[in-house]
Design an enzyme around this catalytic site. Sequence first.
Site, PDB file in Angstrom:
ATOM      1  NE  ARG A 103      -5.066  -8.201   0.358  1.00  0.00           N
ATOM      2  CZ  ARG A 103      -5.225  -9.502   0.199  1.00  0.00           C
ATOM      3  NH1 ARG A 103      -5.646  -9.978  -0.940  1.00  0.00           N
ATOM      4  NH2 ARG A 103      -4.945 -10.331   1.170  1.00  0.00           N
ATOM      5  CB  THR A 107     -12.852  -2.922  -1.080  1.00  0.00           C
ATOM      6  OG1 THR A 107     -11.526  -2.390  -0.835  1.00  0.00           O
ATOM      7  CG2 THR A 107     -13.868  -2.041  -0.371  1.00  0.00           C
ATOM      8  CG  ASP A 199       0.584 -11.148   6.171  1.00  0.00           C
ATOM      9  OD1 ASP A 199       1.666 -10.671   5.766  1.00  0.00           O
ATOM     10  OD2 ASP A 199      -0.420 -10.458   6.375  1.00  0.00           O
ATOM     11  CG  ASP A 202       2.207 -10.504   9.576  1.00  0.00           C
ATOM     12  OD1 ASP A 202       2.641  -9.342   9.753  1.00  0.00           O
ATOM     13  OD2 ASP A 202       1.022 -10.819   9.764  1.00  0.00           O
TER      14      ASP A 202
HETATM   15  N1  URA Z   1      -0.759 -11.320   0.693  1.00  0.00           N
HETATM   16  C1  URA Z   1      -0.113 -12.255   1.432  1.00  0.00           C
HETATM   17  O1  URA Z   1       0.797 -11.922   2.209  1.00  0.00           O
HETATM   18  N2  URA Z   1      -0.491 -13.536   1.314  1.00  0.00           N
HETATM   19  C2  URA Z   1      -1.464 -13.940   0.472  1.00  0.00           C
HETATM   20  O2  URA Z   1      -1.739 -15.135   0.404  1.00  0.00           O
HETATM   21  C3  URA Z   1      -2.131 -12.954  -0.291  1.00  0.00           C
HETATM   22  C4  URA Z   1      -1.762 -11.649  -0.156  1.00  0.00           C
END
Ligand code: URA
Length: 208
Positions: A103, A107, A199, A202
């Site tokens: 991502r 953007t 995340d 992670d």
């Molecule tokens: N990606 C993630 O890992 N967590 C989110 O909250 C949104 C996208």
Amino acid sequence: MPLQLVEHPLVRHKVGLLREVDTSTAKFRNLTREITGFLTYEAFRDLPTEPKQVRGWAGEVQVERIAGKKVAVVPILRAGLGMLQGVLDLIPSARVNVVGLYRDEETLEPVHYYNKLSHDIEDRRAVILDPMLATGNSMCAAIELLERAGCTDIRALCLVAAPEGIRSIDERHPGVRVYAAGLDNELNDQGYILPGLGDAGDRLFGTQ
Ligand code: URA
């Protein structure tokens, strides 16, 4: 509404454990696998079966076997990999295809960096894996890739969805059903789901 929330008490309990900030990487990974098993169970309720005669302990017995199209599981790299084993636990013969998207942090648009699809993907039921359905942009990019490759049966599994992501799938791919263990409130300015899990990549890979 393309969303089917899987609200079994065991799923709700396990999602609650995922949300705890102190949940270890090992536990987060294991819970993700277990919850994905429940999502898979729901997502493939419609699989057709056919009768088969087998030799049982007391003689011939009629059983059922899954019939028709085979399954292709499509984790979106990298966080989708955390859900992969949960599908394979239930559908061990599924072919694994990967879609590499990251991502763009400015953007929030998805950028393809690696794709590897089965040669017969158009003949398979595809199930896309991404733990967090946030804006829906990555999921839509993966759906579009599969559609361009000829897939007509596509479903998606995620741990937690945001209303924005569900709306986006509904508008752009109304035929794709999304199975989620939680529907959260909103996205923050960085595109993270609230209350969410943080995340997910992670937390699955221990890289925070
Ligand atoms: N990606 C993630 O890992 N967590 C989110 O909250 C949104 C996208």
